[in-house]
Design a protein around this motif. Structure first.
Motif, PDB file in Angstrom:
ATOM      1  N   ALA A  12       0.835  -1.210   0.000  1.00  0.00           N
ATOM      2  CA  ALA A  12       0.000   0.000   0.000  1.00  0.00           C
ATOM      3  C   ALA A  12       0.865   1.254   0.000  1.00  0.00           C
ATOM      4  N   ARG A  13       1.890   1.285   0.822  1.00  0.00           N
ATOM      5  CA  ARG A  13       2.789   2.445   0.883  1.00  0.00           C
ATOM      6  C   ARG A  13       3.608   2.559  -0.399  1.00  0.00           C
ATOM      7  N   ASP A  14       3.994   1.428  -0.994  1.00  0.00           N
ATOM      8  CA  ASP A  14       4.707   1.455  -2.268  1.00  0.00           C
ATOM      9  C   ASP A  14       3.889   2.162  -3.341  1.00  0.00           C
ATOM     10  N   ASN A  15       2.625   1.826  -3.427  1.00  0.00           N
ATOM     11  CA  ASN A  15       1.754   2.462  -4.423  1.00  0.00           C
ATOM     12  C   ASN A  15       1.611   3.952  -4.155  1.00  0.00           C
ATOM     13  N   GLU A  16       1.519   4.312  -2.895  1.00  0.00           N
ATOM     14  CA  GLU A  16       1.412   5.721  -2.524  1.00  0.00           C
ATOM     15  C   GLU A  16       2.683   6.486  -2.920  1.00  0.00           C
ATOM     16  N   LEU A  17       3.842   5.893  -2.673  1.00  0.00           N
ATOM     17  CA  LEU A  17       5.105   6.527  -3.054  1.00  0.00           C
ATOM     18  C   LEU A  17       5.229   6.666  -4.566  1.00  0.00           C
ATOM     19  N   LYS A  18       4.769   5.661  -5.322  1.00  0.00           N
ATOM     20  CA  LYS A  18       4.804   5.746  -6.787  1.00  0.00           C
ATOM     21  C   LYS A  18       3.985   6.937  -7.270  1.00  0.00           C
ATOM     22  N   GLU A  20       3.284   9.649  -5.612  1.00  0.00           N
ATOM     23  CA  GLU A  20       3.963  10.885  -5.235  1.00  0.00           C
ATOM     24  C   GLU A  20       5.119  11.205  -6.175  1.00  0.00           C
ATOM     25  N   MET A  21       5.801  10.193  -6.682  1.00  0.00           N
ATOM     26  CA  MET A  21       6.980  10.394  -7.521  1.00  0.00           C
ATOM     27  C   MET A  21       6.652  10.627  -8.994  1.00  0.00           C
ATOM     28  N   LYS A  26       8.217  12.576 -14.450  1.00  0.00           N
ATOM     29  CA  LYS A  26       7.757  13.041 -15.762  1.00  0.00           C
ATOM     30  C   LYS A  26       7.989  14.529 -16.003  1.00  0.00           C
ATOM     31  N   ALA A  27       8.566  15.224 -15.040  1.00  0.00           N
ATOM     32  CA  ALA A  27       8.725  16.676 -15.140  1.00  0.00           C
ATOM     33  C   ALA A  27       9.748  17.063 -16.193  1.00  0.00           C
ATOM     34  N   ASN A  28       9.472  18.164 -16.895  1.00  0.00           N
ATOM     35  CA  ASN A  28      10.410  18.733 -17.864  1.00  0.00           C
ATOM     36  C   ASN A  28      11.088  19.957 -17.278  1.00  0.00           C
ATOM     37  N   ARG A  29      11.218  19.961 -15.986  1.00  0.00           N
ATOM     38  CA  ARG A  29      11.817  21.094 -15.291  1.00  0.00           C
ATOM     39  C   ARG A  29      12.633  20.556 -14.125  1.00  0.00           C
ATOM     40  N   ALA A  30      13.337  21.444 -13.480  1.00  0.00           N
ATOM     41  CA  ALA A  30      14.118  21.046 -12.315  1.00  0.00           C
ATOM     42  C   ALA A  30      13.169  20.653 -11.185  1.00  0.00           C
TER      43      ALA A  30
END
Length: 136
Positions: A12-18, A20-21, A26-30
């Motif tokens: 459950a926590r693994d899915n939550e961390l995924k 959040e990340m 996927k960001a194109n910025r810093a």
């Protein structure tokens, strides 16, 4: 209770961390607060990355071509160690038992029938493929 191995969080926590990340991944910025932790591209004075090292094929030892390495690996995969010393008929029987590709069987069938081969390197050398040379 299921064993989580070395995982301290659980599914459950693994899915939550995924979740959040996902933004960071996927960001194109810093995404870091401090610039020093951001990954940097190669500089102008640095060589370009290549898929293959300069000076030849990756993974092919001196004295062999990449194709020689492939054929030797396939032979090793389909021939049992226990067949040596072996003649052509014994090698062909082992290849058939291990359902070797037809091209490999055809290659080994070109060997002289009367000769005996002490090991895989003897077979490879008799087939006219390159032999690995020692360093130095």
């Amino acid at each position: 209770m299921t064993d989580q191995g070395s995982n301290k969080t659980g599914p459950a926590r693994d899915n939550e961390l995924k979740k959040e990340m996902q933004g960071d991944l996927k960001a194109n910025r810093a995404v870091r607060v401090e610039e020093q932790y951001e990954p940097q591209p190669s500089g102008e004075d640095q060589p370009l990355a290549a898929r293959q090292p300069a000076g030849g094929a990756a993974g092919a030892p001196a004295g062999m071509t990449p194709q020689d390495v492939i054929v030797r690996s396939e032979l090793a995969r389909h021939l049992e160690r226990s067949v040596y010393p072996a003649d052509r008929a014994t090698l062909l029987a082992s290849l058939r038992r291990h359902q070797a590709p037809d091209g490999l069987t055809a290659l080994v069938s070109r060997l002289p029938a009367a000769d005996t081969y002490p090991n895989l390197q003897g077979v490879v050398t008799a087939l006219g493929l390159g032999a690995e040379r020692g360093r130095g």
